[in-house]
Design a protein around this motif. Sequence first.
Motif, short mmCIF file in Angstrom:
data_model
loop_
_atom_site.label_atom_id
_atom_site.label_comp_id
_atom_site.label_asym_id
_atom_site.label_seq_id
_atom_site.Cartn_x
_atom_site.Cartn_y
_atom_site.Cartn_z
N ALA A 203 -2.29 5.45 -4.62
CA ALA A 203 -3.20 6.59 -4.49
C ALA A 203 -4.38 6.47 -5.45
O ALA A 203 -5.50 6.89 -5.13
CB ALA A 203 -2.44 7.89 -4.75
N GLU A 204 -4.15 5.89 -6.62
CA GLU A 204 -5.21 5.76 -7.61
C GLU A 204 -6.35 4.87 -7.12
O GLU A 204 -7.48 4.94 -7.64
CB GLU A 204 -4.66 5.17 -8.92
N ASN A 205 -6.07 4.02 -6.13
CA ASN A 205 -7.06 3.05 -5.66
C ASN A 205 -7.82 3.51 -4.41
O ASN A 205 -8.72 2.81 -3.94
CB ASN A 205 -6.39 1.70 -5.36
N PHE A 206 -7.45 4.69 -3.87
CA PHE A 206 -8.17 5.24 -2.73
C PHE A 206 -9.38 6.04 -3.24
O PHE A 206 -9.25 6.78 -4.23
CB PHE A 206 -7.28 6.16 -1.90
N ILE B 158 0.87 -1.18 0.00
CA ILE B 158 0.00 0.00 0.00
C ILE B 158 0.90 1.23 0.00
O ILE B 158 1.85 1.32 0.78
CB ILE B 158 -0.91 0.03 1.24
N HIS B 159 0.60 2.19 -0.87
CA HIS B 159 1.38 3.43 -0.89
C HIS B 159 0.43 4.62 -1.05
O HIS B 159 -0.51 4.56 -1.85
CB HIS B 159 2.38 3.41 -2.04
N GLY B 160 0.68 5.67 -0.29
CA GLY B 160 -0.17 6.84 -0.31
C GLY B 160 0.13 7.81 -1.43
O GLY B 160 -0.30 8.97 -1.37
N TYR B 161 0.84 7.35 -2.47
CA TYR B 161 1.10 8.21 -3.62
C TYR B 161 0.92 7.39 -4.89
O TYR B 161 0.49 6.23 -4.84
CB TYR B 161 2.50 8.83 -3.50
N HIS C 2 3.19 -4.59 3.02
CA HIS C 2 4.21 -3.53 3.10
C HIS C 2 3.55 -2.20 2.75
O HIS C 2 3.02 -2.03 1.64
CB HIS C 2 5.35 -3.84 2.14
N ALA C 3 3.56 -1.24 3.70
CA ALA C 3 2.94 0.06 3.47
C ALA C 3 3.97 1.17 3.51
O ALA C 3 4.90 1.14 4.33
CB ALA C 3 1.85 0.32 4.51
N VAL C 4 3.80 2.14 2.63
CA VAL C 4 4.68 3.32 2.58
C VAL C 4 3.80 4.57 2.65
O VAL C 4 2.91 4.76 1.81
CB VAL C 4 5.51 3.36 1.28
N THR C 5 4.02 5.41 3.65
CA THR C 5 3.20 6.61 3.82
C THR C 5 3.79 7.78 3.04
O THR C 5 4.91 7.71 2.53
CB THR C 5 3.07 6.99 5.30
N MET C 6 3.01 8.88 3.00
CA MET C 6 3.45 10.03 2.20
C MET C 6 3.18 11.37 2.89
O MET C 6 3.74 12.40 2.50
CB MET C 6 2.72 9.98 0.85
N GLN C 7 2.36 11.39 3.93
CA GLN C 7 1.86 12.65 4.48
C GLN C 7 2.96 13.64 4.84
O GLN C 7 2.82 14.84 4.60
CB GLN C 7 1.00 12.38 5.72
N ASN C 8 4.06 13.18 5.41
CA ASN C 8 5.05 14.11 5.95
C ASN C 8 6.21 14.39 4.99
O ASN C 8 7.30 14.78 5.40
CB ASN C 8 5.60 13.58 7.28
N HIS C 9 5.95 14.22 3.72
CA HIS C 9 6.97 14.52 2.71
C HIS C 9 7.27 16.02 2.68
O HIS C 9 6.41 16.84 2.93
CB HIS C 9 6.45 14.06 1.34
#
Length: 432
Positions: free
Chosen positions: A190-193, A165-168, A234-241
Motif C-alpha cells: 500500500a505504501e507504494n501506491f 503486490i498487496h493492497g495493504y 503473487h498478488a493479495v487483495t484487500m478490498q473485501n476484508h
Amino acid sequence: MQNRFYADYGVVSGFLANLQALHISKPDGYSQENLSALKELIEKNRPTAPLYQDSYAATTASTVKQPNIIYIMCEAFWDVTELDGIVFDREITPTLDDLKERAAMGRSYSPSFGGGTCDVEFEALTGYSMEHLPAGSKPYQQHVTHTMFSLPNYLKSQGYSTMAIHGYYRKYWSRDKAYPYLGIDRFISAENFINPERKRSFYWKGGLISDAEVGNRIIKEFEQRDKSKPLFLHAVTMQNHSSYNEKNYPAEELVNILEAPEGLSSETISQLRDFATGIHQADAMLGSLVEYFSHVEEPTILVFWGDHYNTIGRGYELYEKTGYIAKGDVKSPLLRGTPLVIWSNYSNQAVDLGTIGAYNISPVMMDLYGLEKPLYFDFLLDGMSLYRARTRGVTVEPDGSFSETMTQAQQQWFDRHWLLQYDLMFGEDYFE
C-alpha cells in the motif's frame, strides 16, 4: 501484527503466545538415512502422466516450458450465488460463470475461516500444510525466518523474476520479512501506491485499496517487467476484508437483495449487500485480467482463489437460514472450500479440479500445464490419489466427500508429508 498484539495484550501474553507456536517437535524417524530412502521411493513413484486426463498437459504433445505465472489470492472471496433463497439485482460472478467453459476450476480447501489470510497464502506458495504446525502459529511471523523451499524460490532457480503486490501495508502479517525468505525479490504494498482508488471507508479510515486498483497494478508491473525473464507475480487483495456494512458503498454502487429467506436479520442483509458488492467487483477485476492477458502474446497462467469464508451479519445465521450448513454446524467443511480458477492464455481446456488443499494449488497448476516440477511437488501430487486435503482435522477424500478419520495408507502418507515438510522448513535439508 506483532506490535499491535503486544500493545493490546502485553509483553508476557505476547511472548507466551509466540512461545507455544515456536515449539516444533522433530518427527519420529527423522534422519538422513530415512529421508534418503523416502526420496528414492518418491523418485521411483514419480507420476508418469498428468493427474487430470483432460488437462493441457495430458492433451498436448509439446507444452510451453516457462510461461509467466500470476497468482491472485482474493480477500474473503467465495461465491455468494451458492446461497439458496438469495436473489440479487444483478449477476454477481459473470467471470466465474464464463470461465467454467474454458479454465480449470474447483475449490481450494482453506485452513482458515474468518481470518488468517497468511496461513492460506503460506500453503499456496510452499506446499506446506498448516495441519502439521502448532495450533495458533503464524508461519510468516514465527517460522519463515530463513530461506526455505517454496514455489518462488524454485522458480527463481529456473530463471524467473519474482515479485508480490498487496493492497495493504507491508508489515501486515510480517510479509516484508517473510517474502524474501520465500524467494520474492520485489514487494509492492500500500505504501507504494500513489493516490489509488479506495473503497469501503465506513469502517476503514480512508478506505481500502480496491481490487480494480490491484488488477491495474498487476498489468502495469507486467508491462514494465524485465522481458528477458519469465515472471512470477503473487498478488493479495484487500478490498473485501471484514467488517461489513452497506454504508461502505454509495447507494448507486451497492448490490441490492431482491429476495431473502424469512428470518434473516436486517443486520445480516446489510452486511451481505456490502459483501456481495465486493465479490461482484472482485469478479470484475478477474475479468479485466483475463481480457488483458487474452491479448498478450507471451504464454501466461493466471491462478485466482479466495482465501477464506467470513461470518457475515449475526453469527452464522446467513449460512444456516439459507440451508448452506445445518443449524449449529459451524465447523462444516462447506465453509472451507473457496473458488479456485487456473486459466491460461494458451489453452481453453475446461477441467474439473474438484476440491484440493490450498497446499496443492502450486503442484496442481504445474501439473495442468506440464511444467517442470520439483520432486516435492511430485510427492504432493502422488498423495492426491489418497486424499485431496487434510486440514483442520478433516480429510477431503478423492471423491470430494469429508471424513474426520484417515485410513492406514492415508496416515502413512500424512506422516511422510510431515517428515518432508519438517526437513524443508526446520531440518537439515536432507531431501534437497
